[in-house]
Design an enzyme around this catalytic site. Structure first.
Site, PDB file in Angstrom:
ATOM      1  N   LYS A  86       0.825  -1.213   0.000  1.00  6.66           N
ATOM      2  CA  LYS A  86       0.000   0.000   0.000  1.00  6.66           C
ATOM      3  C   LYS A  86       0.857   1.260   0.000  1.00  6.66           C
ATOM      4  CE  LYS A  86      -4.318  -1.251   0.164  1.00  6.66           C
ATOM      5  NZ  LYS A  86      -5.558  -0.568  -0.182  1.00  6.66           N
ATOM      6  N   ASP A 135      -8.584   0.691   6.680  1.00  8.79           N
ATOM      7  CA  ASP A 135      -8.559  -0.377   7.682  1.00  8.79           C
ATOM      8  C   ASP A 135      -7.122  -0.590   8.135  1.00  8.79           C
ATOM      9  OD1 ASP A 135      -7.773  -1.560   5.270  1.00  8.79           O
ATOM     10  OD2 ASP A 135      -9.784  -2.379   4.974  1.00  8.79           O
TER      11      ASP A 135
HETATM   12  C1  LIG Z   1      -2.206  -5.876   2.930  1.00 11.45           C
HETATM   13  C2  LIG Z   1      -3.357  -5.702   2.018  1.00 11.45           C
HETATM   14  N1  LIG Z   1      -3.517  -6.571   1.008  1.00 11.45           N
HETATM   15  C3  LIG Z   1      -4.532  -6.440   0.138  1.00 11.45           C
HETATM   16  C4  LIG Z   1      -5.469  -5.424   0.265  1.00 11.45           C
HETATM   17  C5  LIG Z   1      -6.603  -5.346  -0.715  1.00 11.45           C
HETATM   18  O1  LIG Z   1      -6.510  -4.239  -1.543  1.00 11.45           O
HETATM   19  P1  LIG Z   1      -7.815  -3.658  -2.242  1.00 11.45           P
HETATM   20  O2  LIG Z   1      -8.658  -3.040  -1.174  1.00 11.45           O
HETATM   21  O3  LIG Z   1      -7.301  -2.698  -3.226  1.00 11.45           O
HETATM   22  O4  LIG Z   1      -8.530  -4.810  -2.856  1.00 11.45           O
HETATM   23  C6  LIG Z   1      -5.333  -4.504   1.309  1.00 11.45           C
HETATM   24  C7  LIG Z   1      -6.293  -3.417   1.480  1.00 11.45           C
HETATM   25  O5  LIG Z   1      -6.237  -2.651   2.409  1.00 11.45           O
HETATM   26  C8  LIG Z   1      -4.250  -4.636   2.203  1.00 11.45           C
HETATM   27  O6  LIG Z   1      -4.077  -3.810   3.234  1.00 11.45           O
END
Ligand SMILES: Cc1ncc(COP(=O)(O)O)c(C=O)c1O
Length: 407
Positions: A86, A135
């Site tokens: 992220k 989150d």
């Molecule tokens: C560590 C991690 N992986 C995957 C995701 C999923 O990403 P997206 O919300 O773009 O589907 C998030 C979303 O916050 C995340 O924090």
């Protein structure tokens, strides 16, 4: 035809609208994420202090145990010291926002990151405030980007975001505000507060009338996908990508489609059983919201509403949608931490481990393996989207802390 296969703790269906491999990206839809956008993100992010490609690991012993030829794991745990991929998205969108503001005032091209980092526009940047709901990981990225480039930042978190994740955001100088309800409630709250105070929302999800900033976020994620394209000896046969709102999955899907064309891998989207908005949307053939507290240990995936722009890409780009239970995510974290034979030990958070969770839940289930076309010669890529982003929870689950795992 839609085929569904259900195992204990997992469910998979093949997407009846999936485009054939030879259909070029953009043939059916507008090219929302494009080569120029990915190029721009790469040029900017590679110039940030501390940039380095994250490692792409191979896990031969685990691959063998799972009945696969190769298992790749893109390990985002070290990304810019923020613990997840992220870091690439929110912070890049903050940079673009600031750069666009400067370019609009003085005319001409966007100033490169180095000029803003050097403090050339310090006072005008300090007058800007960015905000978002999170989150955990997205907010950390926006807060870090705001601190890096010098603007103010207010982050909204919902009721069940852990204290560890709250503190990790506050560490980057942001004001962190906890609001009642679930993630989708906090998204609405951030939008309302921004409208009231004249702040700019830097969201990772699109909604009616709001697309450009989340598209910047998705182009930022593409840096990770492009690293994989350079690191991997040949395209994998499968990639499993975890989804919250679907922005990560859409970015990886588009980037691989552009890079590999018809040689692109089968694209499997995985979500927690309790927050399966893409899965439900896939079944319905249009975006469908999932309600409730969306309770899951995979905190980054606790989203009930897909990003419409992500949906446009995944509706054609995903070969299959899957759900997996929390118990497999926890088991996957432990398996990564205590590897088989000479495999590299891996620190994966609950959300980062969800691809392996799906493989563990379905390894002995022939109908699901068949539906996903998983075979002995398959080369499967997992996106290790986070490390121990909450070290306290990590230790509770794995029984070791990250330093002990890596030793
Ligand atoms: C560590 C991690 N992986 C995957 C995701 C999923 O990403 P997206 O919300 O773009 O589907 C998030 C979303 O916050 C995340 O924090």
């Amino acid at each position: 035809m839609t085929s569904i296969a259900v195992a204990q703790g997992a469910s998979v269906f093949s997407n009846p609208r999936a485009a054939a491999p030879e259909v070029p990206y953009g043939a059916q839809r507008s090219m929302i994420l494009d080569g120029a956008g990915f190029d721009g993100a790469e040029a900017a992010i590679r110039a940030w202090p501390g940039y380095a490609p994250s490692p792409l690991r191979t896990l031969p012993a685990l691959a063998d145990a799972l009945g696969l030829a190769t298992l790749y794991y893109k390990d985002e745990g070290g990304r810019f010291g923020l613990g997840s991929f992220k870091a690439l998205g929110g912070a890049y969108a903050v940079y673009r926002l600031i750069a666009r503001g400067i370019a609009a005032r003085q005319g001409g091209a966007l100033p490169p990151p180095a000029e803003i980092l050097a403090g050339r526009y310090r006072s005008e940047v300090a007058d800007m405030t960015v905000t978002c709901a999170t989150d955990g990981n997205h907010g950390r990225s926006v807060a870090w980007g705001a601190q890096l480039f010098g603007c103010r930042c207010v982050i909204y978190i919902h009721a069940t975001v852990s204290e560890g994740r709250r503190e990790a955001i506050a560490r980057y100088g942001a004001e962190v505000v906890r609001v009642p309800g679930n993630y989708d409630d906090s998204v609405r709250h951030a939008a309302a507060e921004a409208a009231r105070h004249g702040w700019t929302v830097v969201s990772d999800t699109t909604y009616e009338g709001y697309r450009d900033i989340p598209i910047d976020v998705m182009h930022g994620y593409g840096v990770m996908a492009r690293e994989i394209v350079r690191q991997i000896p040949e395209p994998p046969t499968h990639v499993i990508v975890q989804a919250g709102v679907g922005a990560l999955a859409a970015s990886v899907c588009a980037a691989f489609w552009l890079a590999w064309g018809p040689a692109r891998p089968r694209f499997v989207v995985v979500e927690p059983v309790n927050a399966a908005c893409l899965y439900q949307s896939g079944l319905a053939g249009h975006p469908v919201a999932v309600h409730g507290d969306l309770d899951t240990v995979m905190a980054g995936l606790a989203c009930g509403e897909v990003s419409p722009v992500a949906w446009e890409i995944l509706d054609a780009g995903a070969s299959a949608f899957a759900t997996v239970g929390d118990e497999f995510a926890l088991e996957a974290m432990r398996r990564f931490a205590r590897p088989l034979a000479a495999d590299h030990p891996i620190v994966a958070g609950e959300t980062g481990a969800s691809g392996l969770a799906l493989l563990l839940a379905t390894q002995a289930h022939e109908p699901i393996r068949e539906l996903l076309a998983l075979e002995r010669d398959s080369r499967v890529l997992l996106i290790g989207s986070e490390g121990d982003t909450d070290p306290v929870i990590y230790r509770q689950v794995v029984g070791l802390d990250a330093a002990e795992v890596r030793r």
